[in-house]
Write a protein that holds these residues in place. Structure first.
Motif, PDB file in Angstrom:
ATOM      1  N   ASN A   1      -7.018   2.889   2.480  1.00 22.65           N
ATOM      2  CA  ASN A   1      -6.261   4.087   2.098  1.00 22.65           C
ATOM      3  C   ASN A   1      -7.169   5.199   1.604  1.00 22.65           C
ATOM      4  O   ASN A   1      -6.939   6.371   1.896  1.00 22.65           O
ATOM      5  CB  ASN A   1      -5.206   3.728   1.055  1.00 22.65           C
ATOM      6  CG  ASN A   1      -4.074   2.954   1.670  1.00 22.65           C
ATOM      7  OD1 ASN A   1      -3.460   3.402   2.630  1.00 22.65           O
ATOM      8  ND2 ASN A   1      -3.801   1.772   1.145  1.00 22.65           N
TER       9      ASN A   1
ATOM     10  N   THR B   1      -8.667   6.801   4.671  1.00 25.50           N
ATOM     11  CA  THR B   1      -7.672   7.644   5.336  1.00 25.50           C
ATOM     12  C   THR B   1      -7.547   8.988   4.629  1.00 25.50           C
ATOM     13  O   THR B   1      -7.577  10.049   5.268  1.00 25.50           O
ATOM     14  CB  THR B   1      -6.297   6.936   5.366  1.00 25.50           C
ATOM     15  OG1 THR B   1      -6.436   5.700   6.067  1.00 25.50           O
ATOM     16  CG2 THR B   1      -5.240   7.794   6.027  1.00 25.50           C
TER      17      THR B   1
ATOM     18  N   ALA C   1      -0.749   7.237   2.516  1.00 28.72           N
ATOM     19  CA  ALA C   1      -1.961   6.595   2.017  1.00 28.72           C
ATOM     20  C   ALA C   1      -2.063   6.701   0.493  1.00 28.72           C
ATOM     21  O   ALA C   1      -2.507   5.763  -0.181  1.00 28.72           O
ATOM     22  CB  ALA C   1      -3.200   7.206   2.674  1.00 28.72           C
TER      23      ALA C   1
ATOM     24  N   ASP D   1       0.346   4.118  -0.963  1.00 23.97           N
ATOM     25  CA  ASP D   1      -0.205   2.766  -0.800  1.00 23.97           C
ATOM     26  C   ASP D   1      -1.413   2.535  -1.702  1.00 23.97           C
ATOM     27  O   ASP D   1      -1.618   1.431  -2.199  1.00 23.97           O
ATOM     28  CB  ASP D   1      -0.583   2.519   0.658  1.00 23.97           C
ATOM     29  CG  ASP D   1       0.635   2.414   1.559  1.00 23.97           C
ATOM     30  OD1 ASP D   1       1.752   2.254   1.033  1.00 23.97           O
ATOM     31  OD2 ASP D   1       0.465   2.502   2.787  1.00 23.97           O
TER      32      ASP D   1
END
Length: 169
Positions: free
Chosen positions: A42, A45, A67, A70
């Protein structure tokens, strides 16, 4: 009662948890691996989308938001789950931490689900009516949508808890 057993009374219900030492360590190792993978994936990302201007599209703004949700779960919720497994009585002795972890978890999970819904709506308009998509998903509206999404996610479940209108248990 041994060190791996905790008994607590939560609104009149006795909770009795016992984990074998081997099972406890297995769960901790699995969670730590998932925390590392989730946090790294994450974070990368978020970094890649933030770093590369050509990736800063409407859809990727939703992916970025997903992201972030998460990452919060990976770092805070899963991190405290490791603490809770290592010390089964931790959350009973630390109700404020329990409330914080619950707030982060529920807010992030609601926001995550709603973000996936918005990705589907965004893709629907992109495929079926591109001019309308371009009118609906402008940068200012996108920022407002994401802010509203976080406020909605927080207020739906967590705000009543914080102001004393409800309880987790």
């Amino acid at each position: 009662m041994d060190e791996n057993q905790t008994e607590a009374n939560v609104t009149g219900v006795a909770v009795d948890m016992e984990l074998s030492e081997a099972w406890k360590w297995f769960l901790i190792v699995v969670l730590v691996v998932l925390i590392i993978m989730g946090t790294l994936g994450n974070f990368l990302t978020i970094y890649v989308i933030a770093r590369h201007k050509e990736l800063q599209t409407v859809t990727n703004a939703f992916i970025f938001n997903l992201a972030v949700t998460d990452l919060l779960v990976s770092v805070f919720v899963d991190g405290f789950n490791v603490v809770g497994i290592a010390d089964t009585g931790f959350f009973f002795r630390s109700p404020a931490v329990c409330e914080f972890v619950g707030t982060v978890c529920v807010t992030s999970c609601i926001c995550s689900i709603m973000t996936m819904m918005l990705i589907a709506i965004n893709r629907y308009f992109y495929v079926t009516d591109k001019p309308r998509h371009d009118r609906l998903f402008t940068t200012p509206r996108l920022v407002a949508i994401i802010i509203a999404l976080w406020l909605y996610s927080f207020s739906l479940f967590d705000l009543p808890l914080l102001v004393g209108w409800a309880r987790h248990w």
